[in-house]
Design an enzyme around this catalytic site. Structure first.
Site, mmCIF file in Angstrom:
data_model
loop_
_atom_site.group_PDB
_atom_site.id
_atom_site.type_symbol
_atom_site.label_atom_id
_atom_site.label_comp_id
_atom_site.label_asym_id
_atom_site.label_seq_id
_atom_site.Cartn_x
_atom_site.Cartn_y
_atom_site.Cartn_z
ATOM 1 N N MET A 1 0.853 -1.204 0.000
ATOM 2 C CA MET A 1 0.000 0.000 0.000
ATOM 3 C C MET A 1 0.884 1.247 0.000
ATOM 4 O O MET A 1 0.931 2.004 0.967
ATOM 5 C CB MET A 1 -0.897 -0.033 1.240
ATOM 6 C CG MET A 1 -1.917 1.054 1.280
ATOM 7 S SD MET A 1 -3.156 0.768 0.046
ATOM 8 C CE MET A 1 -4.640 1.055 0.986
ATOM 9 N N GLY A 2 1.592 1.438 -1.106
ATOM 10 C CA GLY A 2 2.437 2.627 -1.243
ATOM 11 C C GLY A 2 1.701 3.666 -2.067
ATOM 12 O O GLY A 2 0.474 3.776 -2.007
ATOM 13 N N ARG A 3 2.463 4.419 -2.873
ATOM 14 C CA ARG A 3 1.847 5.483 -3.691
ATOM 15 C C ARG A 3 0.766 4.906 -4.604
ATOM 16 O O ARG A 3 -0.367 5.374 -4.626
ATOM 17 C CB ARG A 3 2.931 6.178 -4.535
ATOM 18 C CG ARG A 3 3.851 7.080 -3.750
ATOM 19 C CD ARG A 3 4.988 7.537 -4.634
ATOM 20 N NE ARG A 3 5.869 6.433 -4.938
ATOM 21 C CZ ARG A 3 7.126 6.314 -4.512
ATOM 22 N NH1 ARG A 3 7.663 7.263 -3.788
ATOM 23 N NH2 ARG A 3 7.864 5.263 -4.814
ATOM 24 N N ILE A 4 1.124 3.865 -5.388
ATOM 25 C CA ILE A 4 0.160 3.330 -6.365
ATOM 26 C C ILE A 4 -0.938 2.552 -5.641
ATOM 27 O O ILE A 4 -2.126 2.684 -5.978
ATOM 28 C CB ILE A 4 0.872 2.448 -7.419
ATOM 29 C CG1 ILE A 4 1.974 3.253 -8.123
ATOM 30 C CG2 ILE A 4 -0.120 1.904 -8.437
ATOM 31 C CD1 ILE A 4 2.922 2.426 -8.975
ATOM 32 N N GLU B 1 10.032 -11.033 -19.578
ATOM 33 C CA GLU B 1 9.362 -10.063 -20.471
ATOM 34 C C GLU B 1 10.248 -9.775 -21.669
ATOM 35 O O GLU B 1 11.455 -9.574 -21.485
ATOM 36 C CB GLU B 1 9.071 -8.768 -19.707
ATOM 37 C CG GLU B 1 8.065 -8.985 -18.583
ATOM 38 C CD GLU B 1 7.752 -7.717 -17.783
ATOM 39 O OE1 GLU B 1 8.268 -6.641 -18.125
ATOM 40 O OE2 GLU B 1 6.995 -7.807 -16.818
ATOM 41 N N ARG C 1 5.882 -6.638 -10.150
ATOM 42 C CA ARG C 1 6.952 -7.273 -10.922
ATOM 43 C C ARG C 1 6.636 -8.770 -10.993
ATOM 44 O O ARG C 1 6.169 -9.365 -10.006
ATOM 45 C CB ARG C 1 8.321 -7.083 -10.262
ATOM 46 C CG ARG C 1 8.932 -5.692 -10.425
ATOM 47 C CD ARG C 1 9.338 -5.390 -11.870
ATOM 48 N NE ARG C 1 9.952 -4.078 -12.020
ATOM 49 C CZ ARG C 1 9.304 -2.952 -12.296
ATOM 50 N NH1 ARG C 1 7.980 -2.962 -12.466
ATOM 51 N NH2 ARG C 1 9.956 -1.813 -12.440
ATOM 52 N N HIS D 1 3.095 -4.979 -19.716
ATOM 53 C CA HIS D 1 3.826 -4.045 -18.833
ATOM 54 C C HIS D 1 3.589 -2.582 -19.263
ATOM 55 O O HIS D 1 4.528 -1.885 -19.637
ATOM 56 C CB HIS D 1 5.340 -4.380 -18.824
ATOM 57 C CG HIS D 1 6.026 -3.860 -17.596
ATOM 58 N ND1 HIS D 1 7.100 -4.490 -17.011
ATOM 59 C CD2 HIS D 1 5.791 -2.750 -16.838
ATOM 60 C CE1 HIS D 1 7.496 -3.791 -15.955
ATOM 61 N NE2 HIS D 1 6.718 -2.736 -15.827
HETATM 62 P P1 NAP Z 1 6.019 2.644 -3.121
HETATM 63 O O1 NAP Z 1 5.287 3.921 -2.902
HETATM 64 O O2 NAP Z 1 7.410 2.507 -2.608
HETATM 65 O O3 NAP Z 1 5.107 1.476 -2.497
HETATM 66 C C1 NAP Z 1 5.551 0.203 -2.296
HETATM 67 C C2 NAP Z 1 4.826 -0.363 -1.080
HETATM 68 O O4 NAP Z 1 5.210 -1.728 -0.911
HETATM 69 C C3 NAP Z 1 5.145 0.378 0.207
HETATM 70 O O5 NAP Z 1 3.963 0.778 0.817
HETATM 71 C C4 NAP Z 1 5.895 -0.644 1.055
HETATM 72 O O6 NAP Z 1 5.526 -0.482 2.413
HETATM 73 C C5 NAP Z 1 5.372 -1.975 0.492
HETATM 74 N N1 NAP Z 1 6.326 -3.063 0.685
HETATM 75 C C6 NAP Z 1 7.653 -3.080 0.418
HETATM 76 N N2 NAP Z 1 8.189 -4.266 0.764
HETATM 77 C C7 NAP Z 1 7.158 -5.005 1.243
HETATM 78 C C8 NAP Z 1 7.079 -6.320 1.779
HETATM 79 N N3 NAP Z 1 8.166 -7.090 1.887
HETATM 80 N N4 NAP Z 1 5.868 -6.769 2.167
HETATM 81 C C9 NAP Z 1 4.785 -5.974 2.087
HETATM 82 N N5 NAP Z 1 4.798 -4.723 1.614
HETATM 83 C C10 NAP Z 1 5.977 -4.247 1.191
HETATM 84 O O7 NAP Z 1 6.093 2.291 -4.656
HETATM 85 P P2 NAP Z 1 5.046 2.628 -5.825
HETATM 86 O O8 NAP Z 1 5.426 3.885 -6.478
HETATM 87 O O9 NAP Z 1 3.666 2.452 -5.288
HETATM 88 O O10 NAP Z 1 5.398 1.419 -6.838
HETATM 89 C C11 NAP Z 1 5.294 0.084 -6.417
HETATM 90 C C12 NAP Z 1 5.886 -0.866 -7.428
HETATM 91 O O11 NAP Z 1 5.014 -0.988 -8.547
HETATM 92 C C13 NAP Z 1 7.217 -0.431 -8.059
HETATM 93 O O12 NAP Z 1 8.320 -0.776 -7.248
HETATM 94 C C14 NAP Z 1 7.233 -1.158 -9.386
HETATM 95 O O13 NAP Z 1 7.900 -2.393 -9.272
HETATM 96 C C15 NAP Z 1 5.755 -1.394 -9.676
HETATM 97 N N6 NAP Z 1 5.283 -0.601 -10.831
HETATM 98 C C16 NAP Z 1 4.839 -1.244 -11.933
HETATM 99 C C17 NAP Z 1 4.360 -0.514 -12.998
HETATM 100 C C18 NAP Z 1 3.866 -1.203 -14.249
HETATM 101 O O14 NAP Z 1 3.990 -0.627 -15.327
HETATM 102 N N7 NAP Z 1 3.301 -2.385 -14.160
HETATM 103 C C19 NAP Z 1 4.349 0.876 -12.971
HETATM 104 C C20 NAP Z 1 4.809 1.498 -11.830
HETATM 105 C C21 NAP Z 1 5.273 0.750 -10.754
HETATM 106 P P3 NAP Z 1 6.481 -0.946 3.606
HETATM 107 O O15 NAP Z 1 7.839 -0.406 3.291
HETATM 108 O O16 NAP Z 1 5.845 -0.384 4.816
HETATM 109 O O17 NAP Z 1 6.436 -2.427 3.611
HETATM 110 C C1 GLV Z 2 7.252 0.296 -14.164
HETATM 111 O O1 GLV Z 2 7.166 -0.882 -14.084
HETATM 112 C C2 GLV Z 2 7.926 1.098 -13.207
HETATM 113 O O2 GLV Z 2 8.552 0.556 -12.298
HETATM 114 O O3 GLV Z 2 7.855 2.330 -13.356
#
Ligand code: NAP
Ligand code: GLV
Length: 320
Positions: free
Chosen positions: A155-158, A267, A238, A286
């Site tokens: 539960m981060g930004r996205i 991928e 991922r 992706h």
């Molecule tokens: P973010 O704000 O850092 O959020 C990640 C969340 O994951 C945090 O709330 C973190 O909270 C939690 N987390 C980390 N390790 C964990 C664990 N071991 N168990 C449970 N929760 C855990 O990142 P974001 O910007 O939302 O992006 C998240 C991910 O989405 C990226 O890292 C990327 O891989 C993926 N993404 C994919 C796409 C796509 O095109 N498909 C696009 C953008 C991003 P805690 O630290 O409190 O655990």
């Molecule tokens: C996409 O997967 C990203 O990490 O921005």
């Protein structure tokens, strides 16, 4: 002598042009075809800045083969493709593109959730292939999203942006993180749950953690067995966070009902991948952040951060 930048994919000239005024910019010639590991190593060998794609494997050996490197700027928020420890040890800054892609990725996540629940890609194929020959009451039925329980792992930004959308669908939102988000609980009524509990209770499980040693294989056979037989899992984080073999088995053996996937262990996905044979897997290639505006905004972030490091300033989006 001007500092050199190498960009591992052909990007729009409007983005690159301002950098050319201050630096010597070299760029891969293709938009579609990425560089091999060896091509990056050779083409970037004397550069100060390396602008990478999330599909590039920037490991220790590659980092240590680039002696002049000051900054690696990754196109994406995830940076699991870069050996962060190696970069840190060598005093190389690593930057990424957080925040700017949050809402666009949340839109795609919600699209995948709805498409999975209502079998959109599967039933479209029915029309295209001429199999839709009559209308009948229980034909092509799916699962309700409105009012269902959504479990967000990461539960981060996205994750939070997806959860906000879910409130509009009157969903009951559970989430799992390593740390609780009391503000979000209070403001939106999201409920914290341990992972096993979330898996047992959710109708839809969405994965949105970064890929780390801790989250690699986080969802395997045991975890999928905890889920409801009527539930679906959506992975936008991922590929390697889910054990794809276990996912295939869970779908075939009807341990879970469906899956939605924007990311994969390999991928692009090989065309003979077993998951491609299952109609209840809804896929996208992706494209989480792939709106025109967001992709251009991400490029601007990379460009500004590279410029900052090369001019001896702090980049805005520094990972290390
Ligand atoms: P973010 O704000 O850092 O959020 C990640 C969340 O994951 C945090 O709330 C973190 O909270 C939690 N987390 C980390 N390790 C964990 C664990 N071991 N168990 C449970 N929760 C855990 O990142 P974001 O910007 O939302 O992006 C998240 C991910 O989405 C990226 O890292 C990327 O891989 C993926 N993404 C994919 C796409 C796509 O095109 N498909 C696009 C953008 C991003 P805690 O630290 O409190 O655990
Ligand atoms: C996409 O997967 C990203 O990490 O921005």
């Amino acid at each position: 002598m001007l500092d050199k930048i190498y960009i591992t994919r052909k990007l729009p000239e409007e983005i690159v042009e301002p950098l050319r005024e201050k630096f010597e910019v070299h760029m891969w010639h293709s938009e579609e075809k990425g560089m091999t590991y060896e091509e990056i190593k050779t083409n970037a060998k004397d550069v100060q800045a390396l602008w990478t794609m999330l599909s590039d494997n920037i490991d220790r050996a590659l980092i240590e083969s680039l002696p002049n490197l000051k900054v690696i700027s990754n196109f994406g928020v995830g940076f699991n493709n870069i050996d962060i420890e190696a970069a840190k040890e060598h005093g190389i800054a690593v930057t990424n593109t957080p925040g700017v892609l949050t809402e666009t990725t949340a839109d795609l996540t919600f699209a995948l959730l709805l498409a999975t629940a209502r079998r959109i890609t599967e039933v479209e194929q029915e029309i295209r292939s001429g199999n839709w020959t009559s209308w009948s009451p229980m034909q092509y039925t799916g699962m309700d999203v409105f009012g269902a329980t959504l479990g967000i792992v990461g539960m981060g930004r996205i994750g939070e942006a997806v959860a906000r959308r879910a409130k509009g669908f009157d969903m009951n939102v559970l989430y799992h993180n390593r740390t609780r988000k009391l503000d979000a609980e209070e403001t939106y009524g999201f409920t914290y749950a341990e992972l096993d509990d979330l898996l047992k209770k959710s109708d839809f499980v969405i994965l949105l953690t970064p890929l780390t040693p801790e989250t690699k294989g986080l969802i395997g056979e045991r975890e999928l067995n905890l889920m409801k037989e009527t539930s679906a899992i959506i992975n936008v984080a991922r590929g390697s966070i889910v054990d794809e073999k276990a996912l295939y088995d869970a779908l075939v053996n009807k341990k879970i009902w469906a899956a939605g996937m924007d990311v994969f262990e390999q991928e692009p996905v090989p065309v003979n991948h077993p998951l491609l044979t299952l109609p209840n897997v809804t896929m996208s290639p992706h494209i989480g952040s792939a709106s025109i505006r967001t992709r251009l905004a991400m490029m601007q972030m990379n460009s500004k951060d590279i410029e900052a490091v090369l001019e001896g300033k702090q980049p805005k989006n520094r990972v290390v």
